[in-house]
Enzyme design. Structure first.
Site, PDB file in Angstrom:
ATOM      1  N   LYS A  43      49.477  12.456  43.195  1.00  0.00           N
ATOM      2  CA  LYS A  43      48.292  13.001  42.618  1.00  0.00           C
ATOM      3  C   LYS A  43      48.466  13.172  40.853  1.00  0.00           C
ATOM      4  O   LYS A  43      47.617  13.251  40.283  1.00  0.00           O
ATOM      5  CB  LYS A  43      48.490  14.585  42.835  1.00  0.00           C
ATOM      6  CG  LYS A  43      48.205  14.894  44.485  1.00  0.00           C
ATOM      7  CD  LYS A  43      48.000  16.206  44.693  1.00  0.00           C
ATOM      8  CE  LYS A  43      47.843  16.457  46.083  1.00  0.00           C
ATOM      9  NZ  LYS A  43      48.384  17.978  46.480  1.00  0.00           N
ATOM     10  N   ASP A 103      60.683   9.035  36.703  1.00  0.00           N
ATOM     11  CA  ASP A 103      61.876   9.483  36.624  1.00  0.00           C
ATOM     12  C   ASP A 103      63.099   8.767  37.375  1.00  0.00           C
ATOM     13  O   ASP A 103      63.537   8.072  36.501  1.00  0.00           O
ATOM     14  CB  ASP A 103      61.626  10.839  37.428  1.00  0.00           C
ATOM     15  CG  ASP A 103      62.599  11.843  37.389  1.00  0.00           C
ATOM     16  OD1 ASP A 103      63.433  12.041  36.461  1.00  0.00           O
ATOM     17  OD2 ASP A 103      62.793  12.551  38.432  1.00  0.00           O
ATOM     18  N   PHE A 152      62.372  19.280  33.228  1.00  0.00           N
ATOM     19  CA  PHE A 152      61.143  19.056  34.190  1.00  0.00           C
ATOM     20  C   PHE A 152      59.893  19.478  33.644  1.00  0.00           C
ATOM     21  O   PHE A 152      59.708  20.496  33.111  1.00  0.00           O
ATOM     22  CB  PHE A 152      61.371  20.071  35.396  1.00  0.00           C
ATOM     23  CG  PHE A 152      60.498  19.735  36.640  1.00  0.00           C
ATOM     24  CD1 PHE A 152      61.113  18.683  37.564  1.00  0.00           C
ATOM     25  CD2 PHE A 152      59.282  20.425  36.718  1.00  0.00           C
ATOM     26  CE1 PHE A 152      60.302  18.328  38.641  1.00  0.00           C
ATOM     27  CE2 PHE A 152      58.594  19.984  37.815  1.00  0.00           C
ATOM     28  CZ  PHE A 152      58.970  18.906  38.684  1.00  0.00           C
ATOM     29  N   LEU A 153      58.858  18.521  33.659  1.00  0.00           N
ATOM     30  CA  LEU A 153      57.817  18.654  33.230  1.00  0.00           C
ATOM     31  C   LEU A 153      56.371  19.141  33.889  1.00  0.00           C
ATOM     32  O   LEU A 153      56.478  18.731  35.094  1.00  0.00           O
ATOM     33  CB  LEU A 153      57.207  17.288  32.433  1.00  0.00           C
ATOM     34  CG  LEU A 153      58.142  16.614  31.525  1.00  0.00           C
ATOM     35  CD1 LEU A 153      57.589  15.219  30.868  1.00  0.00           C
ATOM     36  CD2 LEU A 153      59.009  17.540  30.423  1.00  0.00           C
TER      37      LEU A 153
HETATM   38  P1  IMP Z   1      60.756   9.054  40.689  1.00  0.00           P
HETATM   39  O1  IMP Z   1      60.419   8.707  42.033  1.00  0.00           O
HETATM   40  O2  IMP Z   1      62.058  10.018  40.596  1.00  0.00           O
HETATM   41  O3  IMP Z   1      60.452   8.428  39.529  1.00  0.00           O
HETATM   42  O4  IMP Z   1      59.765  10.156  40.660  1.00  0.00           O
HETATM   43  C1  IMP Z   1      58.152   9.983  40.448  1.00  0.00           C
HETATM   44  C2  IMP Z   1      57.578  11.276  41.110  1.00  0.00           C
HETATM   45  O5  IMP Z   1      58.569  12.525  40.958  1.00  0.00           O
HETATM   46  C3  IMP Z   1      56.364  11.390  40.061  1.00  0.00           C
HETATM   47  O6  IMP Z   1      55.184  10.750  40.372  1.00  0.00           O
HETATM   48  C4  IMP Z   1      56.212  12.952  40.169  1.00  0.00           C
HETATM   49  O7  IMP Z   1      55.420  13.109  41.115  1.00  0.00           O
HETATM   50  C5  IMP Z   1      57.571  13.323  40.353  1.00  0.00           C
HETATM   51  N1  IMP Z   1      58.133  13.944  39.264  1.00  0.00           N
HETATM   52  C6  IMP Z   1      59.536  13.433  38.391  1.00  0.00           C
HETATM   53  N2  IMP Z   1      59.735  13.958  37.632  1.00  0.00           N
HETATM   54  C7  IMP Z   1      58.933  14.965  37.208  1.00  0.00           C
HETATM   55  C8  IMP Z   1      58.694  16.063  36.288  1.00  0.00           C
HETATM   56  O8  IMP Z   1      59.481  16.363  35.238  1.00  0.00           O
HETATM   57  N3  IMP Z   1      57.743  16.882  36.555  1.00  0.00           N
HETATM   58  C9  IMP Z   1      56.691  16.877  37.627  1.00  0.00           C
HETATM   59  N4  IMP Z   1      57.100  15.675  38.542  1.00  0.00           N
HETATM   60  C10 IMP Z   1      57.786  14.998  38.441  1.00  0.00           C
END
Ligand code: IMP
Length: 177
Positions: A43, A103, A152-153
């Protein structure tokens, strides 16, 4: 009701607007004559997409894909699945993926692999915030808004346990003492 975490602004709404405008200029140069399909990963990227496409003054289409990666709270489960499918066929389309944050990279890498199998004419990635210090798998970002620290954002679409998406600034949650 849980106690509220302390939030600090990392990027103000004005900084976000300037960055979205700059990204739109870059995207316009590359896609103005390509009738692209922008795919927003739900989302978190809905607000970014909504602001970005208002700057794009050429024909385009929009679609959405829902991916689930995080469980509740701040920790990833590491497992990713499609929870909402695309509506549009993407074969032979010029596809630009719109993502809020990279992330670990697991979600975006999964998404790009999933889309690549559907044989688009091209596949590029536009990301508002990149947290490279947390990367587990490589991801090539074609259009990048901000590089961010390992915090964490929340806000501007980003949530913590579904909360804070509505904040107009991008904030970080201060570590508790
Ligand atoms: P990844 O698979 O670890 O790259 O994370 C991707 C998903 O994790 C993003 O689309 C977000 O939904 C969530 N996410 C990762 N870091 C954050 C953050 O700092 N704040 C909020 N959601 C995050």
């Amino acid at each position: 009701m849980d106690s509220q975490p302390k939030l600090r602004v990392l990027f103000s709404r004005q900084e976000i607007a300037a960055t979205v405008s700059r990204l739109a200029t870059e995207i316009s140069q590359d896609y103005h004559d390509k009738y692209p399909l922008l795919i927003s990963i739900l989302k978190g990227s809905f607000m970014f997409l909504a602001d970005l496409i208002r700057h794009l003054d050429f024909p385009l289409e929009v679609d959405f894909i829902g991916l689930a990666s995080y469980g509740k709270g701040r920790h990833t489960s590491g497992k990713i699945k499609v929870v909402q499918s695309l509506r549009s066929p993407i074969k032979d389309r010029e596809v630009l993926v719109i993502e809020d944050i990279v992330d670990t990279g697991l979600t975006t890498a999964f998404c790009l692999d999933y889309l690549r199998q559907k044989k688009p004419a091209s596949l590029k990635l536009c990301v508002l915030t990149d947290k490279p210090s947390r990367r587990q798998v490589p991801v090539t970002i074609d259009y990048l808004g901000f590089t961010v620290p390992n915090k964490f954002l929340v806000g501007y679409g980003l949530d913590w346990d579904e909360k804070f998406r509505n904040l107009p600034d991008i904030c970080f949650i201060e570590d508790e003492d």
